[in-house]
Design a protein around this motif. Structure first.
Motif, PDB file in Angstrom:
ATOM      1  N   SER A  73       0.855  -1.180   0.000  1.00  0.00           N
ATOM      2  CA  SER A  73       0.000   0.000   0.000  1.00  0.00           C
ATOM      3  C   SER A  73       0.894   1.234   0.000  1.00  0.00           C
ATOM      4  N   PRO A  74       0.377   2.378  -0.470  1.00  0.00           N
ATOM      5  CA  PRO A  74       1.172   3.607  -0.431  1.00  0.00           C
ATOM      6  C   PRO A  74       1.624   3.994   0.972  1.00  0.00           C
ATOM      7  N   ALA A  75       0.852   3.555   1.983  1.00  0.00           N
ATOM      8  CA  ALA A  75       1.208   3.884   3.373  1.00  0.00           C
ATOM      9  C   ALA A  75       2.537   3.253   3.782  1.00  0.00           C
ATOM     10  N   SER A  76       3.005   2.259   3.025  1.00  0.00           N
ATOM     11  CA  SER A  76       4.275   1.597   3.337  1.00  0.00           C
ATOM     12  C   SER A  76       5.477   2.438   2.922  1.00  0.00           C
ATOM     13  N   PHE A  77       5.224   3.487   2.156  1.00  0.00           N
ATOM     14  CA  PHE A  77       6.300   4.319   1.638  1.00  0.00           C
ATOM     15  C   PHE A  77       6.137   5.759   2.137  1.00  0.00           C
ATOM     16  N   SER A  78       7.239   6.448   2.255  1.00  0.00           N
ATOM     17  CA  SER A  78       7.191   7.865   2.609  1.00  0.00           C
ATOM     18  C   SER A  78       7.854   8.713   1.531  1.00  0.00           C
ATOM     19  N   LYS A  79       8.903   8.176   0.923  1.00  0.00           N
ATOM     20  CA  LYS A  79       9.611   8.941  -0.100  1.00  0.00           C
ATOM     21  C   LYS A  79      10.218   7.986  -1.121  1.00  0.00           C
ATOM     22  N   ILE A  80      10.050   8.319  -2.395  1.00  0.00           N
ATOM     23  CA  ILE A  80      10.678   7.555  -3.471  1.00  0.00           C
ATOM     24  C   ILE A  80      11.285   8.535  -4.469  1.00  0.00           C
ATOM     25  N   ASN A  81      12.164   8.037  -5.309  1.00  0.00           N
ATOM     26  CA  ASN A  81      12.767   8.856  -6.349  1.00  0.00           C
ATOM     27  C   ASN A  81      12.301   8.387  -7.722  1.00  0.00           C
ATOM     28  N   LEU A  82      12.123   9.347  -8.617  1.00  0.00           N
ATOM     29  CA  LEU A  82      11.811   9.058 -10.017  1.00  0.00           C
ATOM     30  C   LEU A  82      12.908   9.661 -10.875  1.00  0.00           C
ATOM     31  N   ASP A  83      13.637   8.825 -11.607  1.00  0.00           N
ATOM     32  CA  ASP A  83      14.692   9.284 -12.507  1.00  0.00           C
ATOM     33  C   ASP A  83      14.208   9.121 -13.945  1.00  0.00           C
ATOM     34  N   LEU A  84      14.293  10.197 -14.725  1.00  0.00           N
ATOM     35  CA  LEU A  84      13.852  10.181 -16.122  1.00  0.00           C
ATOM     36  C   LEU A  84      15.064  10.210 -17.045  1.00  0.00           C
ATOM     37  N   PHE A  85      15.101   9.239 -17.969  1.00  0.00           N
ATOM     38  CA  PHE A  85      16.216   9.140 -18.914  1.00  0.00           C
ATOM     39  C   PHE A  85      15.702   9.329 -20.346  1.00  0.00           C
ATOM     40  N   PHE A  86      16.523  10.007 -21.167  1.00  0.00           N
ATOM     41  CA  PHE A  86      16.246  10.189 -22.581  1.00  0.00           C
ATOM     42  C   PHE A  86      17.452   9.671 -23.347  1.00  0.00           C
ATOM     43  N   GLN A  87      17.279   8.592 -24.086  1.00  0.00           N
ATOM     44  CA  GLN A  87      18.397   7.981 -24.812  1.00  0.00           C
ATOM     45  C   GLN A  87      19.579   7.689 -23.881  1.00  0.00           C
ATOM     46  N   GLU A  88      19.281   7.069 -22.720  1.00  0.00           N
ATOM     47  CA  GLU A  88      20.282   6.677 -21.720  1.00  0.00           C
ATOM     48  C   GLU A  88      20.930   7.857 -21.000  1.00  0.00           C
TER      49      GLU A  88
END
Length: 203
Positions: A73-88
């Protein structure tokens, strides 16, 4: 030294057997008790699942929406990271804070827009990586998903570039909301607009 009679010998043998049996029982109970105390509740494994990446090419822009789930569930998390790549190539790393709102459902979304001015026509690889950041630099519960996007520029750019920039994001240190919560907020906003129009007509 007085010799024990056969009856006394039997009594002592029985007493010794009883003592041994009691000690064995106590040891066994103690062992079982320790085993029970050492057992800890089994916690469900945490998992980040990227369900899909939706792209919508626009004039000199590429709108993206990352749809994902946080399990159990989302309650199990407090913070995550999202990394976006374009052509590596890493375009942007975005920290996301997860809301504890009761409106938060299982399916979450994160929108962003890439400025594609100067990018030539072609097929490009978009990859999203998501994980829980750790102090040691380790990426916990790591997951990734990629799509191929066909881009055709609508205007001629004065200069060409290899990597686009992030034109807009929902916000760094974002409080993520679910699609259902977003729908509720949208309905509230629409109702407020309708009330404002009604009041204006009454004037």
């Amino acid at each position: 030294m007085n010799k024990l009679s056969k009856s006394q010998q039997k009594i002592e043998i029985i007493a010794a057997d009883v003592k041994h049996a009691k000690q064995s029982t106590l040891d066994n109970l103690s062992f079982q008790f320790n085993i029970e105390r050492s057992k800890e509740p089994v916690k469900p494994a945490k998992t980040i699942v990227i369900n899909r990446i939706v792209e919508q090419p626009k004039e000199d822009e590429l709108a993206l929406e990352v749809e994902f789930s946080l399990l159990p569930s989302p309650a199990s998390f407090s913070k995550i990271n999202l990394d976006l790549f374009f052509q590596e190539n890493l375009v942007k790393s975005i920290p996301l804070h997860i809301s504890k709102s009761l409106l938060l459902g299982d399916n979450l979304e994160y929108p962003l827009v890439l400025d594609m001015r100067g990018i030539v026509e072609g097929n490009y690889l978009i990859r999203v990586e998501m994980y829980e950041p750790w102090d040691s630099g380790e990426k916990l519960n790591f997951t990734a998903k990629e799509i191929e996007v066909q881009y055709v520029p609508q205007t001629r750019a004065e200069r060409l570039v290899r990597i686009p920039t992030v034109k807009s994001v929902a916000g760094d240190d974002l409080t993520v909301v679910s699609s259902s919560a977003k729908s509720i907020y949208r309905d509230i906003e629409q109702d407020q607009k309708q009330e404002a129009i009604s009041k204006r007509d009454e004037w």
